[in-house]
Design a protein around this motif. Sequence first.
Motif, short mmCIF file in Angstrom:
data_model
loop_
_atom_site.label_atom_id
_atom_site.label_comp_id
_atom_site.label_asym_id
_atom_site.label_seq_id
_atom_site.Cartn_x
_atom_site.Cartn_y
_atom_site.Cartn_z
N ARG A 78 0.85 -1.20 0.00
CA ARG A 78 0.00 0.00 0.00
C ARG A 78 0.88 1.24 0.00
O ARG A 78 2.00 1.22 0.49
N ASP A 79 0.33 2.32 -0.52
CA ASP A 79 1.02 3.61 -0.50
C ASP A 79 0.36 4.46 0.58
O ASP A 79 -0.80 4.86 0.45
N ASP A 80 1.09 4.72 1.64
CA ASP A 80 0.54 5.44 2.78
C ASP A 80 0.79 6.94 2.73
O ASP A 80 0.55 7.64 3.72
N THR A 81 1.26 7.46 1.61
CA THR A 81 1.51 8.89 1.48
C THR A 81 0.23 9.67 1.83
O THR A 81 -0.86 9.33 1.37
N GLY A 82 0.38 10.69 2.66
CA GLY A 82 -0.75 11.53 3.05
C GLY A 82 -1.51 11.02 4.25
O GLY A 82 -2.39 11.71 4.77
N ARG A 83 -1.19 9.83 4.74
CA ARG A 83 -1.89 9.27 5.90
C ARG A 83 -1.05 9.48 7.16
O ARG A 83 0.14 9.75 7.10
N TYR A 84 -1.68 9.33 8.29
CA TYR A 84 -0.99 9.41 9.58
C TYR A 84 -0.52 8.03 10.00
O TYR A 84 -1.19 7.03 9.72
N LEU A 85 0.64 7.99 10.67
CA LEU A 85 1.16 6.70 11.13
C LEU A 85 0.17 5.97 12.03
O LEU A 85 0.05 4.76 11.95
N ASP A 86 -0.53 6.72 12.88
CA ASP A 86 -1.46 6.04 13.78
C ASP A 86 -2.66 5.45 13.04
O ASP A 86 -3.41 4.67 13.60
N GLU A 87 -2.83 5.80 11.76
CA GLU A 87 -3.88 5.21 10.93
C GLU A 87 -3.37 3.98 10.18
O GLU A 87 -4.15 3.15 9.74
N THR A 88 -2.05 3.88 10.02
CA THR A 88 -1.49 2.82 9.17
C THR A 88 -0.87 1.67 9.94
O THR A 88 -0.80 0.56 9.42
N LEU A 89 -0.38 1.92 11.14
CA LEU A 89 0.27 0.87 11.93
C LEU A 89 -0.63 0.44 13.08
O LEU A 89 -1.02 1.27 13.91
N PRO A 90 -0.93 -0.85 13.16
CA PRO A 90 -1.77 -1.33 14.25
C PRO A 90 -1.09 -1.06 15.60
O PRO A 90 0.11 -1.23 15.75
N ASN A 91 -1.86 -0.61 16.54
CA ASN A 91 -1.37 -0.36 17.91
C ASN A 91 -0.22 0.64 17.98
O ASN A 91 0.61 0.58 18.89
N PHE A 92 -0.16 1.58 17.04
CA PHE A 92 0.94 2.55 17.02
C PHE A 92 1.02 3.33 18.33
O PHE A 92 2.11 3.56 18.85
N GLN A 93 -0.11 3.73 18.87
CA GLN A 93 -0.11 4.57 20.08
C GLN A 93 0.55 3.88 21.26
O GLN A 93 1.09 4.54 22.14
N LYS A 94 0.54 2.54 21.29
CA LYS A 94 1.12 1.79 22.40
C LYS A 94 2.50 1.23 22.05
O LYS A 94 3.09 0.53 22.85
N SER A 95 3.01 1.54 20.88
CA SER A 95 4.22 0.88 20.38
C SER A 95 5.51 1.58 20.80
O SER A 95 5.53 2.76 21.15
#
Length: 166
Positions: A78-95
């Motif tokens: 996928r191309d995640d350009t323009g998205r936020y990391l917390d939208e693209t990586l599962p459990n980013f906030q706790k990582s």
Amino acid sequence: MSQNIEFRLPLDCSLNIRELFNYWISIHPGDGLPGRRHFDPLPVFKLSDNIWMLDVERDPLRYKIRRFGSALVSFTGRDDTGRYLDETLPNFQKSDSRKILAGVVENGRPIFRRDRALSAPEKDYVFAERIILPMAADGATVDVLLNMTCYLNKLSWPNLEPVLIV
């Protein structure tokens, strides 16, 4: 931050990561961090497939993907350009990744990390080497993170161990 940066990459890190780090060092102004305006993609064009950039937003602290290299697109599907990391990586906030990025933003120092590829946890045989390089328009307040990720097949490198250099 001055030209005298006390940060050492591991001797066995990817040559591409070393090249991007050396370029980042070379674009430092006399004092402080380089800004996005100092970054010319032409000298590191051959590395561009593995380069990604994050815009740093504050209140709350979030990371918007400004650029997502084609090697990352190919790896993640996928191309995640323009998205936020917390939208693209599962459990980013706790990582750990969130904590590491916040540390780079807070202290303006690069980080090198070698560990499992976080963007595709189902590919547990793949390690990723990452370097995160802070940039600041005013020389001090980090507003862009210049990153490179190089994927390594752990089957080809059986002695790889996780590394974090701060």
